[in-house]
Design an enzyme around this catalytic site. Structure first.
Site, PDB file in Angstrom:
ATOM      1  N   GLU A  82       0.833  -1.211   0.000  1.00  0.00           N
ATOM      2  CA  GLU A  82       0.000   0.000   0.000  1.00  0.00           C
ATOM      3  C   GLU A  82       0.863   1.255   0.000  1.00  0.00           C
ATOM      4  O   GLU A  82       2.083   1.200   0.180  1.00  0.00           O
ATOM      5  CB  GLU A  82      -0.934  -0.032   1.213  1.00  0.00           C
ATOM      6  CG  GLU A  82      -1.877  -1.226   1.142  1.00  0.00           C
ATOM      7  CD  GLU A  82      -2.935  -1.253   2.223  1.00  0.00           C
ATOM      8  OE1 GLU A  82      -2.801  -0.521   3.236  1.00  0.00           O
ATOM      9  OE2 GLU A  82      -3.901  -2.020   2.047  1.00  0.00           O
ATOM     10  N   CYS A 123      -1.623  -4.483  -5.811  1.00  0.00           N
ATOM     11  CA  CYS A 123      -2.232  -5.716  -5.291  1.00  0.00           C
ATOM     12  C   CYS A 123      -1.235  -6.875  -5.343  1.00  0.00           C
ATOM     13  O   CYS A 123      -0.288  -6.873  -6.135  1.00  0.00           O
ATOM     14  CB  CYS A 123      -3.449  -6.103  -6.119  1.00  0.00           C
ATOM     15  SG  CYS A 123      -4.835  -4.961  -5.985  1.00  0.00           S
ATOM     16  N   GLU A 177      -1.649  -9.912  -6.493  1.00  0.00           N
ATOM     17  CA  GLU A 177      -1.650 -10.654  -7.769  1.00  0.00           C
ATOM     18  C   GLU A 177      -0.742  -9.972  -8.785  1.00  0.00           C
ATOM     19  O   GLU A 177       0.059 -10.623  -9.473  1.00  0.00           O
ATOM     20  CB  GLU A 177      -3.070 -10.727  -8.346  1.00  0.00           C
ATOM     21  CG  GLU A 177      -4.074 -11.464  -7.481  1.00  0.00           C
ATOM     22  CD  GLU A 177      -4.814 -10.555  -6.511  1.00  0.00           C
ATOM     23  OE1 GLU A 177      -4.198  -9.610  -5.972  1.00  0.00           O
ATOM     24  OE2 GLU A 177      -6.018 -10.799  -6.289  1.00  0.00           O
TER      25      GLU A 177
HETATM   26  N1  THU Z   1      -5.918  -6.164  -2.772  1.00  0.00           N
HETATM   27  C1  THU Z   1      -5.123  -7.114  -3.363  1.00  0.00           C
HETATM   28  O1  THU Z   1      -3.955  -7.299  -2.989  1.00  0.00           O
HETATM   29  N2  THU Z   1      -5.664  -7.840  -4.372  1.00  0.00           N
HETATM   30  C2  THU Z   1      -6.906  -7.662  -4.891  1.00  0.00           C
HETATM   31  O2  THU Z   1      -7.275  -8.308  -5.860  1.00  0.00           O
HETATM   32  C3  THU Z   1      -7.809  -6.692  -4.277  1.00  0.00           C
HETATM   33  C4  THU Z   1      -7.273  -5.888  -3.159  1.00  0.00           C
HETATM   34  C5  THU Z   1      -5.345  -5.353  -1.684  1.00  0.00           C
HETATM   35  C6  THU Z   1      -5.186  -3.904  -1.998  1.00  0.00           C
HETATM   36  C7  THU Z   1      -5.215  -3.270  -0.627  1.00  0.00           C
HETATM   37  O3  THU Z   1      -3.914  -3.245  -0.095  1.00  0.00           O
HETATM   38  C8  THU Z   1      -6.071  -4.213   0.203  1.00  0.00           C
HETATM   39  O4  THU Z   1      -6.206  -5.399  -0.565  1.00  0.00           O
HETATM   40  C9  THU Z   1      -7.433  -3.684   0.555  1.00  0.00           C
HETATM   41  O5  THU Z   1      -8.096  -3.238  -0.551  1.00  0.00           O
END
Ligand code: THU
Length: 132
Positions: free
Chosen positions: A44, A53, A55
Site C-alpha cells: 500500500e 495488489c 496478484e
Molecule cells: N488487494 C489485493 O492485494 N488484491 C486484490 O485483488 C484486491 C485488493 C489489496 C489492496 C489493498 O492493499 C487491500 O487489498 C485492501 O483493498
C-alpha cells in the site's frame, strides 16, 4: 507443482504484506507454464491509489524473471483480514485484466470465498476483457 505448494507460497508472501492503511493482507502465488513459482503481497501507499495488489506484484516478478513470454498456468490468492472479518477475497478488476494478459483459456485461479476456496479460470473471472 501441487496446489499445496502454491497455497503455502501465497501464505508466506501474505505475511510480508505492507498494509498499514487497510490492515488487509493479501498474498498471491503463481505457477508459470515454464514450471516456476513466484509470489507477491499487496504493497500500500499513503497515496491510496498507488497501492499494488498481491496478484499484480507476483505477475510482475514472473515477467521480470522469465521475460515477456511468461504465461500463467495457475494463480492462487490468499488473505487475512486483521480486523477479524471474513477472509473471503476475490481478485479486483485491475488484477483480472492483468491476469488475462498472460493467461490462456485454461489458466486456473483459486481464491477464498465465503464458504471455502473458489476454483475458476481467469477467463471466467473477466469474460470479454478489454482488448483492441
Ligand atoms: N488487494 C489485493 O492485494 N488484491 C486484490 O485483488 C484486491 C485488493 C489489496 C489492496 C489493498 O492493499 C487491500 O487489498 C485492501 O483493498
Amino acid at each position: 507443482m501441487t496446489k499445496i505448494d502454491l497455497q503455502r507460497e501465497a501464505a508466506k508472501a501474505m505475511e510480508k504484506a505492507y498494509s498499514p492503511y487497510s490492515h488487509f493482507k493479501v498474498g498471491a502465488a503463481i505457477l508459470t507454464e515454464a514450471g516456476n513459482i513466484y509470489a507477491g503481497c499487496n504493497v500500500e501507499n499513503i497515496s491510496y491509489g498507488l497501492t499494488i495488489c498481491a496478484e499484480r506484484n507476483a505477475i510482475v516478478q514472473a515477467v521480470a524473471a522469465e521475460g515477456p513470454g511468461m504465461k500463467l498456468k495457475e494463480v492462487v490468492v490468499t488473505n487475512h483480514n486483521e480486523a477479524g472479518a471474513s477472509d473471503a477475497c476475490s481478485p479486483c478488476g485491475a488484477c483480472r485484466q492483468f491476469m488475462i494478459e498472460f493467461s490462456d483459456k485454461d489458466t486456473k485461479v483459486t481464491y477464498p470465498g465465503e464458504n471455502g476456496d473458489i476454483v475458476t479460470t481467469a477467463n471466467n473471472l473477466l469474460p470479454d476483457s478489454f482488448r483492441f
